[in-house]
Design an enzyme around this catalytic site. Sequence first.
Site, mmCIF file in Angstrom:
data_model
loop_
_atom_site.group_PDB
_atom_site.id
_atom_site.type_symbol
_atom_site.label_atom_id
_atom_site.label_comp_id
_atom_site.label_asym_id
_atom_site.label_seq_id
_atom_site.Cartn_x
_atom_site.Cartn_y
_atom_site.Cartn_z
ATOM 1 N N ARG A 19 53.322 59.258 49.281
ATOM 2 C CA ARG A 19 52.497 59.098 48.140
ATOM 3 C C ARG A 19 52.918 57.310 47.891
ATOM 4 O O ARG A 19 53.809 56.855 47.544
ATOM 5 C CB ARG A 19 52.459 59.837 46.873
ATOM 6 C CG ARG A 19 52.971 61.244 46.825
ATOM 7 C CD ARG A 19 51.617 61.716 47.908
ATOM 8 N NE ARG A 19 51.120 63.469 47.882
ATOM 9 C CZ ARG A 19 51.583 63.799 48.989
ATOM 10 N NH1 ARG A 19 51.016 63.592 49.557
ATOM 11 N NH2 ARG A 19 51.139 64.937 48.673
ATOM 12 N N GLU A 20 51.185 57.020 47.990
ATOM 13 C CA GLU A 20 50.560 55.642 47.766
ATOM 14 C C GLU A 20 50.529 55.374 46.337
ATOM 15 O O GLU A 20 49.648 56.322 45.840
ATOM 16 C CB GLU A 20 50.174 55.243 49.073
ATOM 17 C CG GLU A 20 50.071 54.737 49.940
ATOM 18 C CD GLU A 20 49.936 54.626 51.473
ATOM 19 O OE1 GLU A 20 47.785 54.178 50.381
ATOM 20 O OE2 GLU A 20 50.064 54.203 52.365
ATOM 21 N N ARG A 57 33.018 42.545 39.376
ATOM 22 C CA ARG A 57 34.191 43.049 39.979
ATOM 23 C C ARG A 57 34.637 42.627 41.187
ATOM 24 O O ARG A 57 33.797 43.132 41.797
ATOM 25 C CB ARG A 57 34.253 44.028 39.690
ATOM 26 C CG ARG A 57 33.648 44.351 38.202
ATOM 27 C CD ARG A 57 35.295 44.396 37.076
ATOM 28 N NE ARG A 57 35.262 44.828 36.342
ATOM 29 C CZ ARG A 57 35.625 44.317 35.332
ATOM 30 N NH1 ARG A 57 36.148 44.070 35.835
ATOM 31 N NH2 ARG A 57 35.746 45.050 34.313
ATOM 32 N N GLU A 78 35.509 40.501 24.118
ATOM 33 C CA GLU A 78 34.166 40.193 24.830
ATOM 34 C C GLU A 78 32.875 41.025 24.709
ATOM 35 O O GLU A 78 31.810 40.326 24.825
ATOM 36 C CB GLU A 78 34.287 41.814 25.549
ATOM 37 C CG GLU A 78 35.677 41.522 26.519
ATOM 38 C CD GLU A 78 35.835 42.563 27.729
ATOM 39 O OE1 GLU A 78 34.395 43.442 27.873
ATOM 40 O OE2 GLU A 78 36.645 43.028 28.004
ATOM 41 N N GLU A 118 40.515 33.847 29.972
ATOM 42 C CA GLU A 118 40.151 32.398 30.605
ATOM 43 C C GLU A 118 39.581 32.775 31.811
ATOM 44 O O GLU A 118 39.139 31.981 32.133
ATOM 45 C CB GLU A 118 41.354 30.708 30.342
ATOM 46 C CG GLU A 118 42.749 31.919 31.298
ATOM 47 C CD GLU A 118 43.286 29.880 30.802
ATOM 48 O OE1 GLU A 118 44.093 29.901 31.834
ATOM 49 O OE2 GLU A 118 43.363 29.783 29.588
#
Length: 181
Positions: free
Chosen positions: A37-38, A64, A96, A140
């Site tokens: 399992r990763e 993104r 934000e 930043e």
Amino acid sequence: MKKFEERTIASETLYNGKIIELRVDDVELPDGKRAKRELIKHPGAVAIIAITDQNELVLVEQFRKALERSIIEIPAGKIEPGEDPEKTAIRELEEETGYRANEFTYVQSFATSPGFADEIIHLYLARSLEKVENPAAGDEDEFINLQECTIEETEEMMKDGRIFDAKTAFAVLFLKELLKK
């Protein structure tokens, strides 16, 4: 052994970074066979459904890298070690968006990608917003464009792919139901 439980036999960390840890586990399956399992280990995050007095949803647009494009999302951020999720949400909202909420309510928590990651997002509803004169500085390396949109505008953004992530889609649907009441 619990129904469907996979027992970890061995675990190897391949990468341990600022945000995630990548691990490969050898597991024993319920039928006795073995598999790999990763997994991505993540400290958890918060997301905020911030609603203005005009019933507009406060959104942020940002690039993104994983998607190689900008998307529009609700404000969100990673929980720092030992930090209470609600405190994270209050901090992230100010960093934000420059807003502070006079009403802050826990909505629910959910797994983002349980097939390979343990990230849990804790979702909050922020109302009775006020602009902060000197808001806390954000990360930043984060470049954000603030938007305030009606529920109809956000639904259009979902249709055309500008809103593309699950937490924001959930927030839009949650807000639509909330505004019906």
